[in-house]
Write an enzyme that holds these catalytic residues in place. Structure first.
Site, PDB file in Angstrom:
ATOM      1  N   GLY A  46      45.196  76.701  32.849  1.00 55.12           N
ATOM      2  CA  GLY A  46      45.871  77.755  32.103  1.00 55.12           C
ATOM      3  C   GLY A  46      47.232  77.696  32.209  1.00 55.12           C
ATOM      4  N   GLN A  51      55.404  81.809  31.897  1.00 60.17           N
ATOM      5  CA  GLN A  51      55.561  80.485  32.740  1.00 60.17           C
ATOM      6  C   GLN A  51      56.658  79.395  32.297  1.00 60.17           C
ATOM      7  OE1 GLN A  51      51.228  80.278  33.619  1.00 60.17           O
ATOM      8  NE2 GLN A  51      51.879  79.612  35.590  1.00 60.17           N
ATOM      9  N   CYS A  93      47.992  78.344  40.964  1.00 63.59           N
ATOM     10  CA  CYS A  93      48.706  78.664  39.638  1.00 63.59           C
ATOM     11  C   CYS A  93      49.952  77.678  39.373  1.00 63.59           C
ATOM     12  CB  CYS A  93      49.312  80.040  39.963  1.00 63.59           C
ATOM     13  SG  CYS A  93      50.536  80.622  38.667  1.00 63.59           S
ATOM     14  N   LEU A  94      50.273  77.480  38.323  1.00 64.29           N
ATOM     15  CA  LEU A  94      51.236  76.028  38.106  1.00 64.29           C
ATOM     16  C   LEU A  94      52.636  76.903  38.567  1.00 64.29           C
ATOM     17  CD1 LEU A  94      50.319  74.623  34.854  1.00 64.29           C
ATOM     18  CD2 LEU A  94      49.878  73.734  37.140  1.00 64.29           C
ATOM     19  N   HIS A 135      43.523  85.861  34.925  1.00 67.96           N
ATOM     20  CA  HIS A 135      44.698  85.405  35.815  1.00 67.96           C
ATOM     21  C   HIS A 135      46.007  85.325  34.801  1.00 67.96           C
ATOM     22  CE1 HIS A 135      46.763  82.413  38.599  1.00 67.96           C
ATOM     23  NE2 HIS A 135      47.509  82.224  37.753  1.00 67.96           N
ATOM     24  N   GLU A 136      45.488  84.649  33.667  1.00 66.19           N
ATOM     25  CA  GLU A 136      46.682  84.610  32.715  1.00 66.19           C
ATOM     26  C   GLU A 136      47.103  85.745  32.046  1.00 66.19           C
ATOM     27  OE1 GLU A 136      48.265  81.800  32.995  1.00 66.19           O
ATOM     28  OE2 GLU A 136      46.497  80.550  33.848  1.00 66.19           O
ATOM     29  N   HIS A 139      49.555  87.536  33.874  1.00 62.76           N
ATOM     30  CA  HIS A 139      50.934  86.788  33.910  1.00 62.76           C
ATOM     31  C   HIS A 139      51.724  87.621  32.853  1.00 62.76           C
ATOM     32  CE1 HIS A 139      51.477  83.377  36.502  1.00 62.76           C
ATOM     33  NE2 HIS A 139      50.290  82.870  36.023  1.00 62.76           N
TER      34      HIS A 139
HETATM   35 NI    NI Z   1      49.199  81.365  37.110  1.00 63.79          NI
END
Ligand code: NI
Length: 167
Positions: A46, A51, A93-94, A135-136, A139
């Site tokens: 994701g 991000q 998470c990236l 999660h996304e 963000h």
């Molecule tokens: Ni993330």
């Protein structure tokens, strides 16, 4: 298409609230394509626009495993309209390279959003897909997985990140 640089914690853009998309433009579609390429290259399941430093309410998810065909979900202006149950999941998470932490989430969610053509859709999700949506979606409000951790775990994560950076 292009691979975009992924913003890493504590980049302040990760704490910004993204703004609703009012029009599907060619620029927005290019952003979505670039986000997909960036996510697949990472690799991740994701990615939210914050991000890559863009404050639009857009995220993408693909939870297909490597031996399955890709299954890209695009969420524009998403809203979680229903939550049910609880589960814990080991998340990454990236924007937190090298970190994985157990987070409590709702077990099922129902989400409404627009797809890349601007068409509204509703999706019911459970398991990994439900976790990824939550999660996304966070963000887009400037919330991060570490916000779910206690102070001790949070400090450990910061130390892990510092170690990762110095590598
Ligand atoms: Ni993330």
């Amino acid at each position: 298409m292009a691979i975009l640089p992924i913003r890493v914690f504590p980049d302040p853009v990760l704490r910004e609230r993204a703004k609703p998309v009012d029009q599907i433009t060619p620029e927005l579609l290019r952003l979505i394509d670039d986000m997909a390429e960036t996510m697949y290259a990472a690799p991740g399941v994701g990615l939210a626009a914050n991000q890559v430093g863009v404050l639009h309410r857009v995220f993408i998810i693909d939870i297909a495993s490597e031996d399955e065909p890709s299954d890209l979900h695009v969420f524009i202006n998403p809203q979680i309209v229903h939550r049910e149950g609880e589960l814990t999941w080991n998340e990454g998470c990236l924007s937190f390279p090298g970190v994985s932490e157990t987070v409590e989430r709702s077990a099922k969610v129902r989400v409404q959003a627009l797809d890349r053509t601007g068409t509204p859709f509703e999706l019911e999700a459970e398991g990994l897909l439900a976790v990824a949506i939550q999660h996304e979606n966070e963000h887009l409000d400037g919330e991060l997985m570490i916000d779910h951790l206690g102070p001790v775990r949070r400090r450990l994560v910061q130390r892990q990140l510092a170690k990762h950076r110095s590598r």
